[in-house]
Each structure stands twice: as structure tokens, then as C-alpha cells.
Scaffold this active site. Structure first.
Site, PDB file in Angstrom:
ATOM      1  N   SER B 133       0.823  -1.214   0.000  1.00  0.00           N
ATOM      2  CA  SER B 133       0.000   0.000   0.000  1.00  0.00           C
ATOM      3  C   SER B 133       0.851   1.255   0.000  1.00  0.00           C
ATOM      4  O   SER B 133       1.973   1.262   0.501  1.00  0.00           O
ATOM      5  CB  SER B 133      -0.895   0.028   1.240  1.00  0.00           C
ATOM      6  OG  SER B 133      -1.831  -0.999   1.184  1.00  0.00           O
ATOM      7  N   GLU B 248      -3.448 -14.082   0.956  1.00  0.00           N
ATOM      8  CA  GLU B 248      -3.901 -13.327   2.128  1.00  0.00           C
ATOM      9  C   GLU B 248      -5.276 -13.808   2.565  1.00  0.00           C
ATOM     10  O   GLU B 248      -5.556 -13.945   3.742  1.00  0.00           O
ATOM     11  CB  GLU B 248      -3.970 -11.831   1.794  1.00  0.00           C
ATOM     12  CG  GLU B 248      -4.461 -10.978   2.962  1.00  0.00           C
ATOM     13  CD  GLU B 248      -4.295  -9.488   2.699  1.00  0.00           C
ATOM     14  OE1 GLU B 248      -4.482  -9.069   1.556  1.00  0.00           O
ATOM     15  OE2 GLU B 248      -3.972  -8.774   3.659  1.00  0.00           O
TER      16      GLU B 248
END
Lengths: 373, 409
Positions: B133, B248
């Protein structure tokens, strides 16, 4: 870990889906909605030929002697197709009441006919608006005769046999109620059809005026038996609700994919996508809760009361959400008589009330959870 | 339909139980964490526990044997997680490396790299972090701007990452960079792994609204990464990143913190105007609603386990877990505080019920609704992958990245 239906049960599901796809298509359901017939007699006969009513009835009483998992599989398909028949009343309620509380003679007298679909049973509990309790029930039985008015009674206008909840003593305690078997073709029974929100399922007002009534189970055991009976029926109806919710979601999805606005399918707008996902999430939670209820029902587990209440609440909310948002997804066409959206909407609300409202089941659930602790 | 383990599963479960009984500490309270118990000792003790777990064959259960794994099944991994949850175990140290990054290495690294890195990660000797991110690239990860420029046999990295869990204690990291701003957004990305002690890396802790610091900002100034540490092709970084993110979703476990049973405890012990909160019809209805959803998620996980037990890939039903649980945790925590009425404001663990677990949860739960996919992104994923609805109309597809409009800052 094997928290799923077996391959054989899935074959049964596919067969049921195929049969109902042919014999209970929306156009057939609509015939009952728009016609005078209280249910689809031809479909009911066909279901009986398939042996469905006897699925969970032991072979010794004329059933197929499969089990409740098989019955759950069929229930889901009946819910998906909105099949307009008295299956739930006759099997989840009347036959179950006999299995729960009937003497050997009573079971022998009635279960084979219910299993064949020759006799239609029903469960007469409600007496107008409000929750029927030992305090409120006025129908009175004494000396083998019963008097009082039951309304609405699902399939009460078409059934041959009723399991009736009646008062056997004054007082407001649970022991004031008992169950009775009443032959609805006997003298002292007057029946009229009642208009409900879902005309694809038939309902009656049944007036007993000294009709012959045979005790079903011990006198004073009525309230406890009703709780057990409703728990068992709640799991089965939860599968109908899951089936209905899936059908409503499928319908909304298909429409949203094909409906273009602002130059693109409305299914590509997040407002619609997220609406459909909310329906899907509620449905999957309901499906999982229903599976657990099926396990508890099929093994007669001590967890059944909690599992059934959770399945009931979850499935009621999922079907309602799917049915009402299916209409919204369709926009204006969704509330026309012509489109089928209202068939699911009507059925969702009907099933939400038929065994008692979600509000009542939530309180039952909490009572059971906090009593156990 | 039953809940019993198969013979192999039962054998594995009893082996797991036996090892845990000998090697792990029981929890003292439902919410006691590894970090709270061990304080400054937490990291070395976590590494020690991980080493012993790896030696016993309970780390990397599904990994291939040649890279230090057990070569076991996904259902064994689930069984292990269920059993380990009964004990106090280090969480948040190794999951990202073992659950997300090593599977990416298995798919893209050289044989030599696969023999070098995963075994050390498995033993807890080396900790990994994931540098994905950025301030301008969250849900829209492919909008990232950290630049990678080729210089000889190295790449030179400049830019900023954010929300990097555990960067402050990581030995290695994986980073997605923009190697070609002239290409369309998803086509100009390249993926590397790097030594987190490389010159030019600066790590700053982020303080969350809860007061905790689980995340970092990571600044890159002329950081050099050898081309041999590139995973996937130049410009092929998006596909590699997807591999990491797909894992994830398999890693994200149950949320920690107070759940329905604790809320029931508060309802039992708290007095309202008409008696105990648990006697109040409104309270009971809300408790019932949350119970039904909590159970729905629990039985959904059993359906997923059933698929794993059969060696099948679980269906989409797994995707609803975090979406439902995170929002519900927030609502339940806020409601628990409401039950405490004016006293609910107090967040001092010495004064608040359950050591202020619900007050803490109100402050931490917004993060759960964002991490590993916001509510809205998860709904998009379910809509597109499960329900098969069309993707949104894209305005950023066939445009050079440098020409896309960006947020005003």
C-alpha cells in the site's frame, strides 16, 4: 469433518429440482395464484408418486424410511419452486406430530395415508392475531369433543386430518394445553377458506363445534409437544426459505445482468452489486445455520432447540431480504402482477409467520441459550 | 453429515494437542496476547517458539518437504490453527511471511532462493514484511507510485509505502514498484524482494486511534535492489502481487477480541433501569441477531473445512467471513458500551469491565473493516467472482499511468 450432504442426497436434490422444474414452474404456481383451486392437485399427486411425503416416515408406518437430511433436501427444492401444495402442513407438522406423540395405533391409522399423500394433514394452532399461548388459547376439549375456532390454519380448508392445540384445563400454565387429532370430515367441523397474503398456499378458518377429538400424547403435554414440533418443522421450513431466497437472488441477478441503463448493465453498478452481495451473505449464513439444524434434526441432538431457532431466524431474514430487494432490483416492473417477483415476496412473508414470527423465535432462542448456561 | 475427524485427521489432531500441551502456555484470560504477557521479551520468545514449532513439523504444514515444510494438507493446517488457538501463541510476527510471501517465492523465485529463504522464515530466524500500500494506492493498489529505475544490474527505488505491518522488526520485505509510468496502470509494475537493512530505507511507526502501533510508513531513498531479487518479469509485477494477495485471503483468520459470549457476560452482569440488561427484551433481540450471524459464520467455516477435508478448493462461501465478522465486532462493542451506560465511557482497564476489552474493540474495529480489503472491496470481489456480475466500467485501463488524474493532497 463432513458437514455437507452426501452424494446420494445430492442426486435426490437434482432429481427433485428437475421434477419441480417441469411440474412446478412459475406458470403453474401462477395458476393457483389466479385460479380457484386451493392447491395444485396434479403436482401433489406427482410428488406422492415420487414418494416424497413418506421420505422421513419409517417403513413400518408405510414411509420410505430415508431420513431428515433427505427431507431437508426436498424442502429446499420445494422452497425454490414455490410448489403450491400442502406438503409442509401434512408432513413437517401433521406427520411429525404423530411421530412425536402418537400411539402405535394412531401412527398405524394415519401415517401410511399421509406417506402416500392420500390423506392431507394440517396443524391448527393460531386463533387470530397475536401469539397463541396457554393464556390466550380458547379452543376447549373435554370428554372427547372439541369446540373453538382456529384461524388461520395452513391448508385447514383442504386437509382431512388436523392436529389441534386445545385447552384441557383452565389456568394459564403450560399444562393447560393438550394436542388432539380431529378428523375434519366429521360432524361438528365447519371450514371456510381464508384469504392470505400468499394465495399460492391455501389457508382456512376451522370452527369446531363439539367435533370428536382424540388425544394425541398425554393430557397437559400440549405446550411442550408444540415446542418440539415447531423446532422440527422450523428446520424443514428453513430449507424452504433458503431455497426461496436462492431463487429470488438468482432472479435479481439475471435481471440485473440483462437490464441496461445509462449505457451499461445495471449489474455493473456498485449500488446493485452490493445489494446482491448483501442478499448472498444473508443467504449463506442462513444456509449454514440450516445445515446445522439439519444435523441436529437428523441426529436428534440435544442442540436441536437452539439450532432450530437459529436456523429459523436466519432463514426468515434471508428470504425476506432477498424477496424484497429482488423487487427493488427490478424497479417498476418488480411490483407488477405480471412479473414473478411478488410470488417470492408473498411466500417470504407467509413463511416468516407460519411457524411464528422471527421476533418470537429470537426470544425463544435467548431463553434456550440462557437457560442452558 | 457429521463433525468427526477422519482417522488421519484425528491422528494429526492428537499429535498437535500433545505438542502444544508440552510446548505452549495456556491463556490466562480470553484476550491475553503474547505481546502483553511477554512485553520486551516478546520478540525473542516468539522466535524461540517458532523454531521449536518448525522443528516439530507444525510450521509450514502445507509446504513442500524440500523447503522445510511438512507436505501436509490444508485441513491439517486448519486443525492446527484450531488447537493452537486454545493457547497463547505469537500472532502477527510470522503470518505474512509464511502465509503470503513464501508462497509467492515458491511460485516465482529461483531454486537457489527457494532453498535459502523459506526454511529460515519457517524457523522464525528471518521475519518478512509486505510493502504494497501507498498513500495514493490502497484499495486501488495498482495506482502505486514508488519508482524503480534500472541502473546496471541493480534497480534504484524511490518512494513511500504505508500500512506495512511489522516493517520495524522485519529482516526482508517484498515490494511492488512502478517501473514504467508510460505503460497502462497494471502493466508498468515490477515486484522485488529486498533486505530491510538496505541503505536508504527509513521506517516510521504509525500510531493508530487505539494507541497501538502495528503499522509503519516506509520511505525509500535511492535504495538499490539487485535484479536477481526481482520476482516475475519486468512489468509483470501485478500478477505476482495477485499471487501474494490470493494467499492473504487464506491467511486471514478469525478476528481477535471480545465476541458474543463476552457480550452475553456484560448483559448478565450489568444493571439497567428495570433490572439486569439480559432481562430486557430489546437487549435480548439484539443478542439473538448477533448470535445467529456468529453461528452462521461458524457453520460456514465447517462447510469450508469439509471441502478442504475432501481435498477440494473451498467455495466462495469463505469470502463472507471477514466482511460479516468485522462489522459485527464493531456493533457489538459499541452496544456493550451502551449497556454500561455512562460508565461505558471509562477505558481504564483497571476500572472498566473485562479490562476494557469492549472499549478497546470500539477503537480497533474500524481497522478490521479496512485491513485485508475494505467492506466495499470485499463486496466487489464477491459480486464479481462469486455472483459473476460485470466489473465496474474502468476509466484507467488503456491510459498511460502518468496521464491518469490523481488525488489533490
Amino acid at each position: 469433518m463432513n458437514f455437507d450432504f452426501s452424494d446420494d442426497q445430492k442426486v435426490l436434490r437434482d432429481q427433485a429440482r428437475k421434477f419441480l422444474g417441469q411440474h412446478a414452474a412459475p406458470a403453474r404456481v401462477r395458476k393457483v395464484l389466479e385460479g380457484d383451486a386451493p392447491y395444485d392437485v396434479e403436482l401433489w399427486r406427482g410428488m406422492a408418486e415420487q414418494g416424497w411425503p413418506g421420505t422421513a416416515i419409517p417403513e413400518s408406518y408405510g414411509g420410505a424410511g430415508f431420513g431428515y437430511l433427505e427431507l431437508c433436501v426436498i424442502a429446499e427444492e420445494l422452497g425454490r419452486s414455490l410448489a403450491p401444495t400442502p406438503f409442509a402442513s401434512s408432513i413437517y407438522l401433521a406427520a411429525e406430530a404423530l411421530l412425536l406423540a402418537g400411539s402405535d395405533a394412531q401412527k398405524k391409522a394415519w401415517l401410511p395415508k399421509l406417506a402416500m399423500g392420500e390423506t392431507i394433514g394440517c396443524f391448527a394452532f393460531a386463533e387470530g392475531p397475536g401469539t397463541p399461548t396457554a393464556k390466550s388459547i380458547a379452543t376447549r376439549a373435554r370428554d372427547g369433543r372439541i369446540s373453538g375456532t382456529k384461524m388461520p390454519v395452513p391448508d385447514g380448508d383442504v386437509a382431512d386430518l388436523a392436529v389441534v392445540v386445545a385447552r384441557t384445563s383452565e389456568g394459564a400454565g403450560d399444562d393447560a394445553l393438550s394436542l388432539f387429532l380431529v378428523d375434519l370430515r366429521a360432524n361438528g367441523v365447519t371450514r371456510t377458506s381464508v384469504k392470505t397474503v400468499d394465495p399460492t398456499r391455501s389457508h382456512g378458518r376451522v370452527v369446531f363445534d363439539g367435533a370428536p377429538a382424540e388425544p394425541l400424547g398425554a393430557t397437559g403435554a400440549g405446550a411442550a409437544l408444540v415446542r418440539k414440533l415447531l423446532d422440527r418443522a422450523a428446520v424443514l421450513v428453513a430449507f424452504e426459505q433458503v431455497g426461496g431466497a436462492q431463487a429470488a437472488l438468482d432472479m435479481a441477478r439475471e435481471y440485473a445482468m440483462g437490464r441496461f441503463a445509462f449505457g451499461r448493465p445495471i449489474a455493473s453498478f456498485q449500488a446493485i452489486k452490493h445489494k446482491l452481495v448483501d442478499m448472498y451473505v444473508a443467504l449463506e449464513l442462513a444456509r449454514s445455520n440450516a445445515y446445522y439444524g439439519a444435523w441436529a434434526l437428523s441426529t436428534n441432538a440435544a442442540e436441536l432447540p437452539v439450532a432450530a431457532a437459529a436456523a429459523r431466524v436466519s432463514a426468515t431474514e434471508a428470504f425476506w431480504l432477498a424477496a424484497k430487494e429482488n423487487i427493488q432490483t427490478h424497479g417498476g416492473m418488480g411490483f407488477t402482477w405480471e412479473f414473478d417477483c411478488h410470488l417470492y415476496y408473498r411466500r417470504a412473508k407467509l413463511l416468516a409467520l407460519q411457524l411464528g414470527s422471527a421476533r418470537r423465535w429470537k426470544h425463544e432462542l435467548m431463553a434456550r441459550l440462557t437457560k442452558a448456561a | 453429515m457429521d463433525f468427526t475427524d477422519t482417522k488421519d485427521e484425528a491422528a494429526f489432531r492428537s499429535a498437535a494437542r500433545a505438542w502444544l500441551a508440552k510446548n505452549a502456555e495456556p491463556k490466562r484470560g480470553a484476550f491475553e496476547t503474547w505481546d502483553a504477557r511477554y512485553g520486551d521479551e516478546a520478540l525473542p520468545r516468539a522466535k524461540d517458539y517458532q523454531r521449536r514449532k518448525a522443528e516439530a513439523g507444525f510450521a509450514g504444514i502445507t509446504w513442500p518437504k524440500e523447503y522445510g515444510g511438512r507436505g501436509g494438507t490444508a485441513i491439517e493446517q486448519v486443525i492446527w490453527s484450531q488447537e493452537e488457538l486454545e493457547y497463547i501463541a505469537p500472532r502477527g510476527y510470522f503470518e505474512i511471511g509464511l502465509g503470503m510471501i513464501m508462497p509467492t517465492l515458491f511460485a516465482y523465485a529461483t531454486e537457489e532462493q527457494k532453498r535459502r529463504y523459506p526454511p529460515k522464515a519457517l524457523r522464525g530466524d528471518e521475519i518478512w514484511c509486505q510493502l504494497f500500500s501507498e498513500p495514493a494506492a490502497g484499495s486501488d493498489l495498482a495506482g502505486l507510485r514508488t519508482r524503480a529505475v534500472k541502473d546496471g544490474s541493480d534497480w534504484v527505488i524511490n518512494g513511500q509505502k504505508i500500512w506495512t505491518s511489522g516493517a520495524h522488526r522485519a529482516d526482508y520485505g517484498v515490494v511492488v514498484t512502478r517501473s514504467d509510468p508510460n505503460a497502462a496502470k497494471h502493466k508498468g509494475l515490477t515486484y522485488f524482494f529486498l533486505d530491510m537493512k538496505s541503505p536508504g530505507i527509513e521506517i516510521r511507526r504509525i500510531k493508530q486511534i487505539s494507541g497501538a502501533s502495528n503499522f509503519n510508513e516506509v520511505y525509500f531513498t535511492d535504495v538499490r535492489i539487485p535484479d536477481s531479487q526481482r520476482l516475475g518479469a519486468v512489468g509483470g509485477g501485478w500478477g505476482v502481487a495477485i499471487t501474494t494477495l490470493m494467499n492473504e485471503r487464506l491467511t486471514s483468520g478469525e478476528l481477535r477480541g471480545p465476541d458474543w459470549d463476552e457480550l452475553l457476560g456484560i448483559a448478565r452482569s450489568t444493571e439497567l433501569e428495570d433490572g439486569p440488561a439480559l432481562a430486557d427484551a430489546g437487549v435480548r433481540e439484539r443478542l439473538a441477531d448477533w448470535y445467529v450471524k456468529r453461528q452462521g459464520l461458524r457453520w460456514t467455516r465447517f462447510r469450508v473445512m469439509t471441502a478442504l477435508s475432501r481435498g477440494e478448493t473451498p467455495g466462495p462461501e469463505n469470502s463472507i467471513g471477514k466482511l460479516v465478522a468485522a462489522a459485527q465486532a464493531q456493533d457489538m462493542a459499541a452496544f456493550a458500551m451502551d449497556l454500561m451506560d455512562m460508565g461505558g465511557m471509562v477505558s481504564d482497564p483497571e476500572l472498566a469491565p473485562m479490562r476494557a476489552a469492549f472499549q478497546d474493540a470500539v477503537l480497533s474495529s474500524p481497522g478490521s473493516r479496512i485491513a485485508a480489503g475494505t467492506d466495499e472491496i470485499l463486496k466487489n470481489i464477491i459480486a464479481e467472482r462469486v455472483l459473476g456480475l460485470p466489473a465496474d466500467v474502468r476509466v484507467d485501463k488503456d491510459v498511460a499511468f502518468k496521464d491518469l488524474p490523481a488525488s489533490k493532497r
